[in-house]
Design an enzyme around this catalytic site. Structure first.
Site, PDB file in Angstrom:
ATOM      1  N   LYS A 201       0.843  -1.204   0.000  1.00  0.00           N
ATOM      2  CA  LYS A 201       0.000   0.000   0.000  1.00  0.00           C
ATOM      3  C   LYS A 201       0.878   1.255   0.000  1.00  0.00           C
ATOM      4  O   LYS A 201       1.579   1.536   0.967  1.00  0.00           O
ATOM      5  CB  LYS A 201      -0.925   0.047   1.217  1.00  0.00           C
ATOM      6  CG  LYS A 201      -2.007   1.132   1.023  1.00  0.00           C
ATOM      7  CD  LYS A 201      -2.751   1.493   2.273  1.00  0.00           C
ATOM      8  CE  LYS A 201      -2.085   2.557   3.095  1.00  0.00           C
ATOM      9  NZ  LYS A 201      -1.893   3.849   2.391  1.00  0.00           N
ATOM     10  N   GLY A 254       7.340   5.173   7.932  1.00  0.00           N
ATOM     11  CA  GLY A 254       6.500   6.357   8.109  1.00  0.00           C
ATOM     12  C   GLY A 254       6.802   7.004   9.436  1.00  0.00           C
ATOM     13  O   GLY A 254       7.906   6.855   9.984  1.00  0.00           O
ATOM     14  N   SER A 255       5.802   7.688   9.972  1.00  0.00           N
ATOM     15  CA  SER A 255       6.024   8.450  11.200  1.00  0.00           C
ATOM     16  C   SER A 255       6.135   7.523  12.409  1.00  0.00           C
ATOM     17  O   SER A 255       5.567   6.432  12.420  1.00  0.00           O
ATOM     18  CB  SER A 255       4.858   9.417  11.413  1.00  0.00           C
ATOM     19  OG  SER A 255       3.654   8.693  11.535  1.00  0.00           O
ATOM     20  N   GLU A 257       4.746   8.028  15.232  1.00  0.00           N
ATOM     21  CA  GLU A 257       3.408   7.938  15.831  1.00  0.00           C
ATOM     22  C   GLU A 257       2.627   6.750  15.225  1.00  0.00           C
ATOM     23  O   GLU A 257       2.096   5.907  15.946  1.00  0.00           O
ATOM     24  CB  GLU A 257       2.691   9.263  15.548  1.00  0.00           C
ATOM     25  CG  GLU A 257       1.321   9.358  16.132  1.00  0.00           C
ATOM     26  CD  GLU A 257       0.518  10.494  15.489  1.00  0.00           C
ATOM     27  OE1 GLU A 257       1.099  11.292  14.721  1.00  0.00           O
ATOM     28  OE2 GLU A 257      -0.694  10.549  15.751  1.00  0.00           O
ATOM     29  N   GLU A 276      10.543   1.386  10.031  1.00  0.00           N
ATOM     30  CA  GLU A 276      11.523   2.455   9.761  1.00  0.00           C
ATOM     31  C   GLU A 276      10.811   3.764  10.023  1.00  0.00           C
ATOM     32  O   GLU A 276       9.921   4.140   9.270  1.00  0.00           O
ATOM     33  CB  GLU A 276      11.989   2.405   8.305  1.00  0.00           C
ATOM     34  CG  GLU A 276      12.671   1.124   7.890  1.00  0.00           C
ATOM     35  CD  GLU A 276      13.997   0.886   8.589  1.00  0.00           C
ATOM     36  OE1 GLU A 276      14.521   1.808   9.246  1.00  0.00           O
ATOM     37  OE2 GLU A 276      14.492  -0.254   8.496  1.00  0.00           O
ATOM     38  N   CYS A 310      13.588  11.080   6.198  1.00  0.00           N
ATOM     39  CA  CYS A 310      13.648  10.646   7.601  1.00  0.00           C
ATOM     40  C   CYS A 310      15.035  10.894   8.192  1.00  0.00           C
ATOM     41  O   CYS A 310      15.160  11.101   9.391  1.00  0.00           O
ATOM     42  CB  CYS A 310      13.231   9.182   7.727  1.00  0.00           C
ATOM     43  SG  CYS A 310      14.139   8.087   6.654  1.00  0.00           S
ATOM     44  N   GLU A 408      10.337  16.219  14.894  1.00  0.00           N
ATOM     45  CA  GLU A 408      10.639  16.060  13.466  1.00  0.00           C
ATOM     46  C   GLU A 408       9.730  16.993  12.666  1.00  0.00           C
ATOM     47  O   GLU A 408       8.508  16.851  12.694  1.00  0.00           O
ATOM     48  CB  GLU A 408      10.391  14.606  13.048  1.00  0.00           C
ATOM     49  CG  GLU A 408      10.774  14.352  11.607  1.00  0.00           C
ATOM     50  CD  GLU A 408      10.619  12.893  11.206  1.00  0.00           C
ATOM     51  OE1 GLU A 408       9.625  12.267  11.600  1.00  0.00           O
ATOM     52  OE2 GLU A 408      11.492  12.393  10.474  1.00  0.00           O
TER      53      GLU A 408
HETATM   54  P1  ADP Z   1       3.269  10.855   7.413  1.00  0.00           P
HETATM   55  O1  ADP Z   1       3.007  11.278   8.828  1.00  0.00           O
HETATM   56  O2  ADP Z   1       4.665  11.013   7.002  1.00  0.00           O
HETATM   57  O3  ADP Z   1       2.248  11.332   6.436  1.00  0.00           O
HETATM   58  P2  ADP Z   1       2.251   8.286   8.084  1.00  0.00           P
HETATM   59  O4  ADP Z   1       3.093   7.605   9.065  1.00  0.00           O
HETATM   60  O5  ADP Z   1       0.968   8.894   8.522  1.00  0.00           O
HETATM   61  O6  ADP Z   1       3.168   9.323   7.352  1.00  0.00           O
HETATM   62  O7  ADP Z   1       1.919   7.337   6.864  1.00  0.00           O
HETATM   63  C1  ADP Z   1       2.817   6.484   6.233  1.00  0.00           C
HETATM   64  C2  ADP Z   1       2.040   5.354   5.621  1.00  0.00           C
HETATM   65  O8  ADP Z   1       1.299   4.702   6.653  1.00  0.00           O
HETATM   66  C3  ADP Z   1       1.001   5.752   4.584  1.00  0.00           C
HETATM   67  O9  ADP Z   1       0.962   4.755   3.563  1.00  0.00           O
HETATM   68  C4  ADP Z   1      -0.297   5.763   5.364  1.00  0.00           C
HETATM   69  O10 ADP Z   1      -1.438   5.518   4.558  1.00  0.00           O
HETATM   70  C5  ADP Z   1      -0.070   4.586   6.298  1.00  0.00           C
HETATM   71  N1  ADP Z   1      -0.856   4.617   7.543  1.00  0.00           N
HETATM   72  C6  ADP Z   1      -1.293   5.703   8.224  1.00  0.00           C
HETATM   73  N2  ADP Z   1      -2.009   5.325   9.305  1.00  0.00           N
HETATM   74  C7  ADP Z   1      -2.026   3.960   9.317  1.00  0.00           C
HETATM   75  C8  ADP Z   1      -2.599   2.972  10.187  1.00  0.00           C
HETATM   76  N3  ADP Z   1      -3.307   3.313  11.266  1.00  0.00           N
HETATM   77  N4  ADP Z   1      -2.399   1.675   9.888  1.00  0.00           N
HETATM   78  C9  ADP Z   1      -1.680   1.312   8.812  1.00  0.00           C
HETATM   79  N5  ADP Z   1      -1.131   2.195   7.952  1.00  0.00           N
HETATM   80  C10 ADP Z   1      -1.295   3.510   8.193  1.00  0.00           C
END
Ligand code: ADP
Length: 504
Positions: A201, A254-255, A257, A276, A310, A408
């Site tokens: 995804k 991703g983040s 959080e 990561e 990152c 960040e």
């Molecule tokens: P950013 O804060 O840099 O936008 P995110 O960490 O929110 O990045 O998102 C990174 C990826 O994780 C994206 O593909 C997003 O759709 C996906 N994502 C966001 N929330 C969730 C979740 N609760 N479960 C699984 N994937 C998620």
């Protein structure tokens, strides 16, 4: 600085190939075919250089996710991929890399349109980087061997044991928007080399190159069902993937959080997890540096990809004897890094990826100013034509309590501080919940290695920054992640080890 405001930031004309990719019907790639979603939801593709909507893709439903995971499960369990001779998997991966290479220009343009990064940068970094990940991991497919324990005698008889490496199974891979194709290939390459099957995804902000990747996978010899693509939101489609009982492993970039949330959600079914996550990487400049080389280097460490990296060198610690000169040298780079539309061949930095990110970064700059930071360079929005531009920004007069120093920002904003001695700077550099990467600039080899050993970071660069090699493991200390990608550790993360012991 005045010159920045005179730049024409209008996005250039798209190529015919890009127009075609943007006009495609919103569909998902499941079991080797393009299929319609079970629902009618779509998500807009936005060009961050203009803020305009330029296409649509599917917002996947739970049913779509289940269908993709079921295809991956069947493809794994019937051995159509895992059971192939390893050298055949290697050949197929190189075949995919060849197809990507033949379409590199289109992929770079799509990445630029979707993410906002300069096309030239996508051509130089993202696309070749993605291809290298596939080629490097392709080689591992045929080298995944176990160990043998020589036979030995027990009172009960002769014993003989060995280990086997086996693919983990069905992998849910979730990638971010800052390096969409590169992150996707960095994830799929080791999984495929190991013999796993995948549901990928991409981020909801940037799905374009993943859709083209699926086209190219369809053209390759990869059996149907081994790679499946779901587009949609994280909190819906991503969440469903993470919790699904038929998924064996989750790999996420991703983040921090969301990484923490994913880690919790994957626990119920005890999935393997690789994370990561974020960073707030320190860059230390020692007193002996060549300013002419170092100032552009540390500017690039933060302004590359508009700071949406990152490992961005977002905390600069320059020795007090060179602090002013380094900052002066960085400020001289303002025109070079002035943001331009992503298809402008003169550009080195584009807009930020989205309105949300734009507001977030500007919010941090305002918070920094409120807390008493001074804006040495940038801090402003250089145009109001709909694109999400932020000028390259240097903040000084900061202290370790400020949010701009602790959190960040994920934008072209660096906080600059002075230091006096090595022990002190190591402490300050480590004063962070993150531990992804760090940079050291010096000619003093001894100081370099002493400091490298003190820094709590998964990667330490010397006299360079953000150099990634598919052969070198990449992972974070502290809240920057769990596990590694790339290198031998990267493929190990997609393998189980089975011990077999026999009485002969
Ligand atoms: P950013 O804060 O840099 O936008 P995110 O960490 O929110 O990045 O998102 C990174 C990826 O994780 C994206 O593909 C997003 O759709 C996906 N994502 C966001 N929330 C969730 C979740 N609760 N479960 C699984 N994937 C998620």
């Amino acid at each position: 600085m005045n010159e920045i405001t005179t730049i024409n930031r209008t996005q250039r004309e798209y190529s015919e190939a890009a127009k075609k990719a943007l006009a495609r019907a919103p569909q998902l790639f499941i079991n080797g075919e393009w299929v319609d979603s079970s629902g009618g939801g779509t998500i807009d593709i936005e060009d961050p250089s203009s803020g305009k909507v330029v296409g649509k893709f599917v917002e996947a439903t739970d049913k779509d996710v289940d269908r993709a995971i079921s295809a991956a499960r069947i493809a794994f369990d019937d051995g159509r991929w895992t059971g192939l001779p390893p050298i055949t998997r290697e050949r197929i991966l190189h075949g995919l890399a060849d197809i990507l290479e033949a379409n590199a220009d289109e992929l770079a343009e799509l990445e630029a349109i979707d993410n906002g990064k300069p096309k030239g940068m996508a051509s130089m970094v993202d696309v070749p980087g993605a291809i290298s990940q596939i080629r490097y991991m392709a080689g591992w497919a045929s080298k995944l061997t176990g160990d043998t324990i020589p036979p030995y005698t027990m009172p009960t008889g002769m014993m003989f044991g060995y280990t086997m490496k086996e693919p983990v199974g069905v992998c849910a891979q979730i990638v971010p928007w800052n390096f969409p194709l590169l992150m996707a290939c960095l994830k799929i390459a080791p999984a495929l080399a190991a013999g796993c099957t995948i549901v990928l995804k991409p981020a909801e902000q940037t799905s374009l190159t993943a859709l083209r990747l699926a086209d190219f996978i369809q053209q390759s010899d990869l059996p149907p069902g081994v790679f499946n693509l779901i587009t949609g939101y994280g909190h819906t489609a991503g969440d469903r993937m993470v919790k699904h009982p038929d998924v064996d492993k989750v790999a996420f970039t991703g983040s921090t959080e969301i990484g923490k949330l994913i880690n919790k959600n994957a626990t119920d079914t005890l999935k393997h997890v690789t994370l990561e996550l974020g960073g707030k990487s320190p860059v230390v400049v020692m007193p002996d540096v060549d300013i002419a080389e170092t100032a552009p280097g540390v500017a690039q460490a933060i302004f590359f990809n508009a700071g949406q990296v990152c490992v961005a060198g977002s905390r600069l610690y320059a020795h007090k004897s060179v602090f002013d000169k380094v900052l002066e040298g960085m400020s001289e780079m303002a025109d070079f890094w002035a943001p331009r539309a992503s298809l402008d061949p003169e550009g080195h930095m584009g807009p930020l990826v989205s309105k949300e990110q734009h507001e977030r970064v500007l919010g941090y700059i305002e918070a920094g100013k409120r807390d008493g930071a001074s804006v040495l360079m940038g801090g402003d929005v250089p145009s109001n034509d709909g694109g999400y531009y932020v000028s390259p920004t240097i903040l000084t007069d900061v202290n370790p309590q400020m949010s701009v120093v602790r959190e960040e920002i994920f934008g072209p904003v660096v906080v600059a501080q002075r230091f006096e001695d090595l022990d002190e700077v190591a402490k300050e550099a480590n004063d962070s919940v993150y531990g992804l990467a760090a940079g050291i600039w010096t000619k003093d080899v001894s100081a370099m290695h002493r400091l490298a050993s003190k820094l709590k970071a998964g990667t330490v660069w010397g006299n360079c920054h953000a150099m990634i090699d598919a052969a070198l493991p990449f992972g974070g200390y502290k809240e920057s992640g769990i596990g590694h990608e790339q290198g031998r550790l990267g493929i190990e993360a997609y393998l189980e080890t089975k011990s077999v012991i026999m009485k002969l």
